[in-house]
Design a protein around this motif. Structure first.
Motif, PDB file in Angstrom:
ATOM      1  N   MET A  15     -25.641  -9.953  -9.892  1.00 40.42           N
ATOM      2  CA  MET A  15     -25.399  -9.650 -11.020  1.00 40.42           C
ATOM      3  C   MET A  15     -24.153  -8.525 -11.249  1.00 40.42           C
ATOM      4  O   MET A  15     -23.581  -8.112 -12.163  1.00 40.42           O
ATOM      5  CB  MET A  15     -26.597  -8.620 -11.609  1.00 40.42           C
ATOM      6  CG  MET A  15     -27.726  -9.773 -12.034  1.00 40.42           C
ATOM      7  SD  MET A  15     -28.994  -8.751 -12.920  1.00 40.42           S
ATOM      8  CE  MET A  15     -29.927  -7.942 -11.385  1.00 40.42           C
ATOM      9  N   THR A  16     -23.761  -8.328  -9.928  1.00 35.91           N
ATOM     10  CA  THR A  16     -22.620  -7.229  -9.911  1.00 35.91           C
ATOM     11  C   THR A  16     -21.249  -8.011  -9.559  1.00 35.91           C
ATOM     12  O   THR A  16     -20.337  -7.524  -9.353  1.00 35.91           O
ATOM     13  CB  THR A  16     -22.709  -6.402  -8.723  1.00 35.91           C
ATOM     14  OG1 THR A  16     -23.142  -6.866  -7.615  1.00 35.91           O
ATOM     15  CG2 THR A  16     -24.053  -5.212  -9.019  1.00 35.91           C
ATOM     16  N   ASN A  17     -21.400  -9.220  -9.507  1.00 39.88           N
ATOM     17  CA  ASN A  17     -20.180 -10.151  -9.216  1.00 39.88           C
ATOM     18  C   ASN A  17     -19.349 -10.580 -10.135  1.00 39.88           C
ATOM     19  O   ASN A  17     -19.919 -10.279 -11.310  1.00 39.88           O
ATOM     20  CB  ASN A  17     -20.681 -11.635  -8.495  1.00 39.88           C
ATOM     21  CG  ASN A  17     -21.444 -11.292  -7.035  1.00 39.88           C
ATOM     22  OD1 ASN A  17     -22.027 -12.239  -6.705  1.00 39.88           O
ATOM     23  ND2 ASN A  17     -21.160 -10.307  -6.340  1.00 39.88           N
ATOM     24  N   LYS A  18     -17.984 -10.816  -9.804  1.00 39.08           N
ATOM     25  CA  LYS A  18     -17.046 -11.200 -10.709  1.00 39.08           C
ATOM     26  C   LYS A  18     -16.928 -12.678 -10.445  1.00 39.08           C
ATOM     27  O   LYS A  18     -16.367 -12.913  -9.315  1.00 39.08           O
ATOM     28  CB  LYS A  18     -15.861 -10.328 -10.792  1.00 39.08           C
ATOM     29  CG  LYS A  18     -16.033  -9.190 -11.536  1.00 39.08           C
ATOM     30  CD  LYS A  18     -14.547  -8.358 -11.764  1.00 39.08           C
ATOM     31  CE  LYS A  18     -15.054  -6.907 -12.270  1.00 39.08           C
ATOM     32  NZ  LYS A  18     -13.705  -6.215 -12.276  1.00 39.08           N
ATOM     33  N   ARG A  63     -19.447  -9.299 -21.514  1.00 42.77           N
ATOM     34  CA  ARG A  63     -19.542  -9.841 -20.071  1.00 42.77           C
ATOM     35  C   ARG A  63     -19.018 -11.142 -19.812  1.00 42.77           C
ATOM     36  O   ARG A  63     -18.764 -11.696 -18.621  1.00 42.77           O
ATOM     37  CB  ARG A  63     -20.911  -9.598 -19.693  1.00 42.77           C
ATOM     38  CG  ARG A  63     -22.029 -10.294 -20.350  1.00 42.77           C
ATOM     39  CD  ARG A  63     -23.238  -9.866 -19.679  1.00 42.77           C
ATOM     40  NE  ARG A  63     -24.426 -10.771 -20.248  1.00 42.77           N
ATOM     41  CZ  ARG A  63     -24.916 -10.479 -21.350  1.00 42.77           C
ATOM     42  NH1 ARG A  63     -24.932  -9.376 -21.952  1.00 42.77           N
ATOM     43  NH2 ARG A  63     -26.240 -11.249 -21.868  1.00 42.77           N
ATOM     44  N   HIS A  79     -18.528 -11.306 -15.699  1.00 43.51           N
ATOM     45  CA  HIS A  79     -18.922 -10.050 -14.859  1.00 43.51           C
ATOM     46  C   HIS A  79     -20.065  -9.284 -15.326  1.00 43.51           C
ATOM     47  O   HIS A  79     -20.397  -9.342 -16.303  1.00 43.51           O
ATOM     48  CB  HIS A  79     -17.590  -9.097 -14.586  1.00 43.51           C
ATOM     49  CG  HIS A  79     -17.449  -8.702 -16.296  1.00 43.51           C
ATOM     50  ND1 HIS A  79     -17.886  -7.223 -16.788  1.00 43.51           N
ATOM     51  CD2 HIS A  79     -16.777  -9.245 -17.366  1.00 43.51           C
ATOM     52  CE1 HIS A  79     -17.473  -7.137 -17.902  1.00 43.51           C
ATOM     53  NE2 HIS A  79     -16.759  -8.198 -18.342  1.00 43.51           N
ATOM     54  N   THR A  80     -20.785  -8.786 -14.379  1.00 42.32           N
ATOM     55  CA  THR A  80     -22.192  -8.186 -14.832  1.00 42.32           C
ATOM     56  C   THR A  80     -23.031  -8.913 -15.433  1.00 42.32           C
ATOM     57  O   THR A  80     -23.335  -8.418 -16.413  1.00 42.32           O
ATOM     58  CB  THR A  80     -21.927  -6.578 -15.304  1.00 42.32           C
ATOM     59  OG1 THR A  80     -21.034  -6.942 -16.591  1.00 42.32           O
ATOM     60  CG2 THR A  80     -21.128  -5.765 -14.275  1.00 42.32           C
ATOM     61  N   LEU A  81     -23.195 -10.032 -15.108  1.00 39.96           N
ATOM     62  CA  LEU A  81     -24.113 -11.008 -15.878  1.00 39.96           C
ATOM     63  C   LEU A  81     -25.580 -10.623 -15.822  1.00 39.96           C
ATOM     64  O   LEU A  81     -25.851 -10.089 -14.614  1.00 39.96           O
ATOM     65  CB  LEU A  81     -23.902 -12.322 -15.694  1.00 39.96           C
ATOM     66  CG  LEU A  81     -22.443 -12.984 -15.899  1.00 39.96           C
ATOM     67  CD1 LEU A  81     -22.723 -14.552 -15.663  1.00 39.96           C
ATOM     68  CD2 LEU A  81     -22.038 -12.738 -17.290  1.00 39.96           C
ATOM     69  N   GLN A  82     -26.543 -11.374 -16.464  1.00 42.63           N
ATOM     70  CA  GLN A  82     -27.671 -10.951 -16.359  1.00 42.63           C
ATOM     71  C   GLN A  82     -28.721 -12.296 -16.030  1.00 42.63           C
ATOM     72  O   GLN A  82     -27.872 -13.442 -16.217  1.00 42.63           O
ATOM     73  CB  GLN A  82     -28.381 -10.533 -17.797  1.00 42.63           C
ATOM     74  CG  GLN A  82     -27.919  -9.191 -18.376  1.00 42.63           C
ATOM     75  CD  GLN A  82     -27.873  -7.927 -17.417  1.00 42.63           C
ATOM     76  OE1 GLN A  82     -29.178  -7.886 -16.856  1.00 42.63           O
ATOM     77  NE2 GLN A  82     -26.842  -7.436 -16.937  1.00 42.63           N
ATOM     78  N   VAL A 115     -27.697 -16.918 -12.077  1.00 44.01           N
ATOM     79  CA  VAL A 115     -27.266 -15.368 -11.820  1.00 44.01           C
ATOM     80  C   VAL A 115     -28.544 -14.951 -11.121  1.00 44.01           C
ATOM     81  O   VAL A 115     -29.926 -14.876 -11.645  1.00 44.01           O
ATOM     82  CB  VAL A 115     -27.093 -14.801 -13.102  1.00 44.01           C
ATOM     83  CG1 VAL A 115     -26.902 -13.336 -12.983  1.00 44.01           C
ATOM     84  CG2 VAL A 115     -26.109 -15.257 -13.781  1.00 44.01           C
TER      85      VAL A 115
END
Lengths: 116, 114
Positions: A15-18, A63, A79-82, A115
């Motif tokens: 969830m914190t990846n790009k 996002r 980025h910052t996906l759920q 994710v």
């Protein structure tokens, strides 16, 4: 082989990846699209680009950030996906002739995004 | 507003039997209609399209569809299915006046049994 290539085919991200999804077509088409396909849901149109200009954003969360540097390439920056963003992301392209409702869309094979 | 309704979410059928997958649409302008097929973990592949002219359209893999303007329908048919036809089928349209954006139905899963 439809002439639309998507990479990667599979992607697992935290969830914190790009990360970025890439779509490429050499069919001479001027319109490109991102669709999201979730289990048990209809295909959802996310973005439309026509001659490199974004013509539609279907209320997609920020996002997801699309980029279309030229008529042959389309990116989807993530980025910052759920976890609920896990889905099959499909890219498509179609000829775009102003004033004529063309017509057929050609789809890539999709990127299966998970994710975690 | 435009919309596409696929009336059956799943259609089970035995091999070599005929099949019809139903699609109805709603639009205030003239439309272009499409059927796509999606095999597991694949993108969408065009089966056939109706742009104008003859209302009976033939596509790949032995499929055909008939455009019926009065009933606003575009049903997909095949006289004899094979196991390999097992897949998800999507009906789609776009109006003659819009940007070419496709509007999809919910999809119909065709399950061909031996």
């Amino acid at each position: 082989e439809t002439g639309v290539t998507q990479t990667p085919r599979h992607l697992v991200m935290g969830m914190t990846n790009k990360k970025s999804l890439k779509c490429e077509q050499h069919l001479g088409h001027n319109a490109m699209y991102w669709y999201k396909q979730s289990a048990k849901k209809p295909l959802e149109l996310m973005f439309v680009y026509n001659f490199k200009e974004q013509t539609e954003n279907n209320s997609v969360p920020s996002r997801f950030s699309p980029e279309c540097p030229n008529s042959s390439h389309l990116f989807l920056h993530l980025h910052t996906l759920q976890p609920e963003d896990s889905a099959l992301y499909l890219c498509a392209s179609s000829p775009r002739i102003p004033g004529q409702g063309n017509t057929e869309a050609f789809f890539g094979q999709g990127t299966r995004l998970t994710v975690v | 507003a435009q919309s596409v309704t696929q009336l059956d979410s799943q259609v089970p059928v035995f091999e070599e039997a005929p099949v019809e997958l139903r699609c109805n649409y709603s639009s205030s302008v003239s439309v272009y209609l499409f059927w796509y097929v999606q095999y597991p973990n694949q993108g969408l592949q065009l089966l056939l399209k109706y742009l104008s002219g003859s209302t009976l359209v033939k596509g790949i893999n032995g499929f055909e569809a008939e455009f019926n303007k009065s009933q606003t329908s575009f049903h997909l048919r095949k006289p004899s299915v094979h196991i390999s036809d097992t897949a998800e089928y999507f009906c789609a349209l776009h109006g003659s006046s819009n940007t070419g954006k496709l509007i999809f139905g919910q999809g119909t899963t065709l399950q061909v049994k031996p």
